[in-house]
Design a protein around this motif. Sequence first.
Motif, PDB file in Angstrom:
ATOM      1  N   PRO A   1      27.529  35.197  32.474  1.00 35.62           N
ATOM      2  CA  PRO A   1      27.610  33.859  33.055  1.00 35.62           C
ATOM      3  C   PRO A   1      26.329  33.536  33.819  1.00 35.62           C
ATOM      4  CG  PRO A   1      28.842  35.401  34.389  1.00 35.62           C
ATOM      5  CD  PRO A   1      28.331  36.174  33.217  1.00 35.62           C
ATOM      6  N   ALA A   2      26.019  32.252  33.949  1.00 37.72           N
ATOM      7  CA  ALA A   2      24.838  31.863  34.711  1.00 37.72           C
ATOM      8  C   ALA A   2      25.047  32.205  36.185  1.00 37.72           C
ATOM      9  CB  ALA A   2      24.560  30.382  34.537  1.00 37.72           C
ATOM     10  N   GLU A   3      26.295  32.054  36.623  1.00 40.11           N
ATOM     11  CA  GLU A   3      26.650  32.438  37.991  1.00 40.11           C
ATOM     12  C   GLU A   3      28.047  33.014  37.986  1.00 40.11           C
ATOM     13  OE1 GLU A   3      24.306  28.727  40.047  1.00 40.11           O
ATOM     14  OE2 GLU A   3      26.469  28.676  39.794  1.00 40.11           O
ATOM     15  N   GLY A   4      28.361  33.778  38.996  1.00 42.14           N
ATOM     16  CA  GLY A   4      29.723  34.279  39.127  1.00 42.14           C
ATOM     17  C   GLY A   4      29.911  35.601  38.419  1.00 42.14           C
ATOM     18  N   GLU A   5      31.130  36.124  38.502  1.00 42.99           N
ATOM     19  CA  GLU A   5      31.401  37.393  37.828  1.00 42.99           C
ATOM     20  C   GLU A   5      32.847  37.471  37.374  1.00 42.99           C
ATOM     21  OE1 GLU A   5      30.254  40.111  40.849  1.00 42.99           O
ATOM     22  OE2 GLU A   5      32.207  40.030  41.827  1.00 42.99           O
ATOM     23  N   VAL A   6      33.061  38.414  36.480  1.00 43.65           N
ATOM     24  CA  VAL A   6      34.409  38.658  35.977  1.00 43.65           C
ATOM     25  C   VAL A   6      34.810  40.046  36.436  1.00 43.65           C
ATOM     26  CG1 VAL A   6      35.827  38.862  33.899  1.00 43.65           C
ATOM     27  CG2 VAL A   6      33.904  37.271  33.946  1.00 43.65           C
ATOM     28  N   ARG A   7      36.029  40.168  36.926  1.00 44.36           N
ATOM     29  CA  ARG A   7      36.478  41.492  37.394  1.00 44.36           C
ATOM     30  C   ARG A   7      37.739  41.915  36.663  1.00 44.36           C
ATOM     31  NH1 ARG A   7      36.023  40.835  43.554  1.00 44.36           N
ATOM     32  NH2 ARG A   7      33.818  40.337  43.782  1.00 44.36           N
ATOM     33  N   TRP A   8      37.773  43.193  36.371  1.00 44.07           N
ATOM     34  CA  TRP A   8      38.933  43.782  35.724  1.00 44.07           C
ATOM     35  C   TRP A   8      39.409  44.906  36.617  1.00 44.07           C
ATOM     36  CZ3 TRP A   8      42.382  42.787  32.138  1.00 44.07           C
ATOM     37  CH2 TRP A   8      43.094  43.823  31.514  1.00 44.07           C
TER      38      TRP A   8
ATOM     39  N   ASN B   1      34.130  32.151  40.341  1.00 44.25           N
ATOM     40  CA  ASN B   1      33.005  31.227  40.467  1.00 44.25           C
ATOM     41  C   ASN B   1      32.090  31.197  39.243  1.00 44.25           C
ATOM     42  OD1 ASN B   1      31.752  29.314  42.051  1.00 44.25           O
ATOM     43  ND2 ASN B   1      30.287  30.779  42.887  1.00 44.25           N
ATOM     44  N   LEU B   2      32.692  31.167  38.057  1.00 40.96           N
ATOM     45  CA  LEU B   2      31.881  31.231  36.851  1.00 40.96           C
ATOM     46  C   LEU B   2      31.195  29.910  36.562  1.00 40.96           C
ATOM     47  CD1 LEU B   2      34.233  33.104  34.377  1.00 40.96           C
ATOM     48  CD2 LEU B   2      32.284  34.021  35.618  1.00 40.96           C
ATOM     49  N   SER B   3      29.937  30.016  36.144  1.00 38.45           N
ATOM     50  CA  SER B   3      29.269  28.816  35.669  1.00 38.45           C
ATOM     51  C   SER B   3      28.511  29.183  34.402  1.00 38.45           C
ATOM     52  CB  SER B   3      28.345  28.246  36.744  1.00 38.45           C
ATOM     53  OG  SER B   3      27.014  28.514  36.461  1.00 38.45           O
TER      54      SER B   3
ATOM     55  N   PHE C   1      30.204  24.384  32.563  1.00 43.64           N
ATOM     56  CA  PHE C   1      31.170  24.345  33.663  1.00 43.64           C
ATOM     57  C   PHE C   1      30.597  25.103  34.856  1.00 43.64           C
ATOM     58  CE2 PHE C   1      32.360  28.674  32.801  1.00 43.64           C
ATOM     59  CZ  PHE C   1      32.480  28.777  31.429  1.00 43.64           C
ATOM     60  N   LYS C   2      31.172  24.837  36.019  1.00 41.94           N
ATOM     61  CA  LYS C   2      30.641  25.423  37.240  1.00 41.94           C
ATOM     62  C   LYS C   2      31.774  25.717  38.198  1.00 41.94           C
ATOM     63  CE  LYS C   2      27.595  23.967  41.030  1.00 41.94           C
ATOM     64  NZ  LYS C   2      26.557  24.982  41.199  1.00 41.94           N
ATOM     65  N   GLY C   3      31.642  26.819  38.924  1.00 35.89           N
ATOM     66  CA  GLY C   3      32.611  27.125  39.974  1.00 35.89           C
ATOM     67  C   GLY C   3      34.006  27.408  39.469  1.00 35.89           C
ATOM     68  N   LEU C   4      34.108  27.926  38.230  1.00 31.32           N
ATOM     69  CA  LEU C   4      35.428  28.167  37.652  1.00 31.32           C
ATOM     70  C   LEU C   4      35.988  29.501  38.138  1.00 31.32           C
ATOM     71  CD1 LEU C   4      37.495  27.157  35.564  1.00 31.32           C
ATOM     72  CD2 LEU C   4      36.184  28.336  33.812  1.00 31.32           C
ATOM     73  N   SER C   5      37.171  29.460  38.711  1.00 29.30           N
ATOM     74  CA  SER C   5      37.815  30.696  39.166  1.00 29.30           C
ATOM     75  C   SER C   5      39.271  30.694  38.760  1.00 29.30           C
ATOM     76  CB  SER C   5      37.754  30.813  40.691  1.00 29.30           C
ATOM     77  OG  SER C   5      36.434  30.857  41.134  1.00 29.30           O
ATOM     78  N   PHE C   6      39.755  31.839  38.310  1.00 25.49           N
ATOM     79  CA  PHE C   6      41.174  31.979  38.005  1.00 25.49           C
ATOM     80  C   PHE C   6      41.484  33.460  37.889  1.00 25.49           C
ATOM     81  CE2 PHE C   6      40.446  33.203  33.643  1.00 25.49           C
ATOM     82  CZ  PHE C   6      39.299  32.515  33.278  1.00 25.49           C
ATOM     83  N   SER C   7      42.755  33.772  37.814  1.00 24.54           N
ATOM     84  CA  SER C   7      43.123  35.171  37.609  1.00 24.54           C
ATOM     85  C   SER C   7      44.331  35.242  36.694  1.00 24.54           C
ATOM     86  CB  SER C   7      43.412  35.853  38.938  1.00 24.54           C
ATOM     87  OG  SER C   7      44.584  35.297  39.493  1.00 24.54           O
ATOM     88  N   ALA C   8      44.513  36.402  36.106  1.00 24.79           N
ATOM     89  CA  ALA C   8      45.651  36.596  35.213  1.00 24.79           C
ATOM     90  C   ALA C   8      46.192  37.999  35.391  1.00 24.79           C
ATOM     91  CB  ALA C   8      45.223  36.371  33.764  1.00 24.79           C
ATOM     92  N   ASN C   9      47.503  38.104  35.457  1.00 23.00           N
ATOM     93  CA  ASN C   9      48.158  39.402  35.604  1.00 23.00           C
ATOM     94  C   ASN C   9      48.930  39.728  34.343  1.00 23.00           C
ATOM     95  OD1 ASN C   9      47.424  40.176  38.274  1.00 23.00           O
ATOM     96  ND2 ASN C   9      48.622  38.406  38.964  1.00 23.00           N
ATOM     97  N   PRO C  10      49.374  40.981  34.203  1.00 21.07           N
ATOM     98  CA  PRO C  10      50.096  41.361  32.984  1.00 21.07           C
ATOM     99  C   PRO C  10      51.270  40.433  32.717  1.00 21.07           C
ATOM    100  CG  PRO C  10      49.631  43.298  34.277  1.00 21.07           C
ATOM    101  CD  PRO C  10      49.152  42.144  35.088  1.00 21.07           C
ATOM    102  N   GLY C  11      51.432  40.072  31.458  1.00 22.10           N
ATOM    103  CA  GLY C  11      52.533  39.200  31.078  1.00 22.10           C
ATOM    104  C   GLY C  11      52.190  37.727  31.174  1.00 22.10           C
ATOM    105  N   GLU C  12      50.979  37.408  31.625  1.00 20.98           N
ATOM    106  CA  GLU C  12      50.627  36.013  31.824  1.00 20.98           C
ATOM    107  C   GLU C  12      49.779  35.461  30.688  1.00 20.98           C
ATOM    108  OE1 GLU C  12      48.969  35.377  35.667  1.00 20.98           O
ATOM    109  OE2 GLU C  12      50.646  36.364  36.684  1.00 20.98           O
ATOM    110  N   LEU C  13      49.884  34.156  30.520  1.00 24.45           N
ATOM    111  CA  LEU C  13      49.166  33.477  29.458  1.00 24.45           C
ATOM    112  C   LEU C  13      48.306  32.379  30.071  1.00 24.45           C
ATOM    113  CD1 LEU C  13      48.803  32.548  26.433  1.00 24.45           C
ATOM    114  CD2 LEU C  13      50.825  31.143  26.784  1.00 24.45           C
ATOM    115  N   ILE C  14      47.084  32.250  29.578  1.00 30.85           N
ATOM    116  CA  ILE C  14      46.245  31.130  29.999  1.00 30.85           C
ATOM    117  C   ILE C  14      45.885  30.323  28.766  1.00 30.85           C
ATOM    118  CG2 ILE C  14      44.038  30.420  30.993  1.00 30.85           C
ATOM    119  CD1 ILE C  14      44.030  32.803  32.728  1.00 30.85           C
TER     120      ILE C  14
END
Lengths: 247, 209, 219
Positions: free
Chosen positions: B53-60, B6-8, B17-30
């Motif tokens: 970010p103004a909103e949301g969070e990033v997790r590792w 939910n990044l903004s 941008f607003k409400g951006l969500s995605f994930s990436a696993n090993p071996g993946e490209l964005i």
Amino acid sequence: MSSGRINWYKYAAPANFYPLAGKMIPWFALLTALLFIVGLYVGFFVAPTDFQQGEAYRIIFIHVPAAWMGMFLYVLMAIYAGIGWAFNARLASMMATAISTTGAIFTFISLVTGSLWGRPAWGVWWVWDARLTSTLILMFLYIGFISLQSSIDDPRRADRAGAVLALVGLINVPIIYFSVQWWNSLHQGATITAKSFKMAPSMLASMLILLAACWMYSIAVVLVRVRYIIREREHEAPWLAEAVALS
Amino acid sequence: MLEAINLSCVRGTRRLFKGLSFSANPGELIELRGENGSGKTSLLRILSGLAAPAEGEVRWQGKTIRSLGEEYSGAVAYLAHQNGVKDELTAIENLRIANGVAGHALHKPEAQIVLEQLGLSRQQNLPVRFLSAGQRRRLALARLLTSKTTLWLLDEVLTSLDDTAIKLSSRFIGDHLTKGGIAIIATHQDLNLAADRVQRINLSSGLSQ
Amino acid sequence: MFGWLVWRDLILAWRRRADVLATLFFFVIVVSLFPLGIGPERETLKTIAPGVVWVAALLASMLSLGRMFGNDYQDGTLEQLLLTPQSTYLIVLGKTLAHWLVSELPLVIIAPVLGLQFGLSENSLAIVVVSLLLGTPVLSLVGAIGAALTLGLRAANVLVALLVLPLYIPVLIFGTGAVQASVGGTSPQAWLLLLAATVVLSLVFAPWATSAALKISVE
């Protein structure tokens, strides 16, 4: 919270605070006017003449409240800035910016009136005593804060940078004051204290009433300024056009 | 492993941008796409931890990067618009000092090998201010290669590179992905990289495909 | 890592030594201006010497602060430093140490030579050195806060001076106090202890403020 009580958190959002502030301003303006009239009356007509300094001493009724306001407002500004930074609360940061100008003005008034008082009392336009010197340094701290914020274009960076500076300044104020005291006690020649000055109850009353007047004034003017800042910063927000039209 | 929730992002008074969500696993490209100014760099900076970010969070690995602090920094490498190299230092000094400061000293022979892989052998003892834009970009890539990190954040990695260098970079990124790394690349061009999964996020339209 | 960081800054300063020397010459020139402006009377010079040396040191420090982070900010290496898995506190400490070695230590070394111009006794000259030795770290530590806050801003140099000079006042008072005590024949010990206390306080708190300021400016 029960449904009967006001949800104060709602007012942390600029959109909700804006109309609330608008409603409060006239009341504080009124109180300011009343308290100033009463305070000045007591100070100039009720308080007795000082047999050492004559009538000129009356300027302290403005000087002392102004000096106190300069100091209180700096602390308040630093607290708001700190809250705005720690909790990412935009409105708190805007309040800090709004307060800074008023605090600087009071400090400046305190310096000028202090100087004006000094002239008839001690014969010189400026003395490097601990209090006046500390007030001068406080003026520099305000100028630094205001200059920093005006030099930064991005509002959030300006808010946060200001917070760091204000808090660093706040911690330094006791250190600066202490060092100036020491410096002053060392160079005794310049020190002239007002210890011989006797305070009649009506003098104290006048000062306190005027202090209250300054507080009312500060609140009113800070609210006006913060509304201006909100308009500037949120100018693209849809709620603003309506609110401005209403108020 | 990497989750954006939910990044903004707000720059000045604009919401990028607003409400951006995605994930990436090993071996993946964005691949991050979007016009200039659409927030690609801002997003990369948020993912790197430099910006909040103004909103949301990033997790590792399930924890917010804010709480992980330096542990996350050790897992991320960020190649920004700027190369992050000092003009007054030579190529090899830049590489060795960058690694030394990061806590994993790089010995001279190892540094030389990396520089050779990127075609910078002859320039290794030249102060960087004498290098061309393409050479500086390659030096920045060398820093990336020696960083031993899992997550690579690349901002327009291919700018100023000639065809050979582009092929080289693609190979390195490909190797990184094969070894289980993650790469998030802001780019204007198609990358044609093989990966376990390729996601394209277009910030201009606010859509994720 | 700390060693690498300090070493890096030292090499960079060496390769741009013209900048560093310019600050040193500024210090010398400013100090020499005062006798020219005030008059060469022995007693006057002895009285103003502590203040002059210290104020000149303050001003020279101001000039050098832009270099602490400014260069790294411009070419993107600052954010790379912040992205290393090292605590920002240590990074700031390393850069501050390098700054002190390069920009402040030369002042400390040349100050006694300048003190001779003012007719100070050997004892007083020694106190000048000691007070500067104790006080200049504070100038670097606290100055770093201002440098970090003003990264990338227009007229950053002037702004830094505005922000930092009020914070320098206690150090100025304690430093000059020590030298004045020595010139006047009393013990400078109390002042030197105050300076030492200021250093310790700055060492503990200033890098935190600088770290916070760096993160804010880089964002």
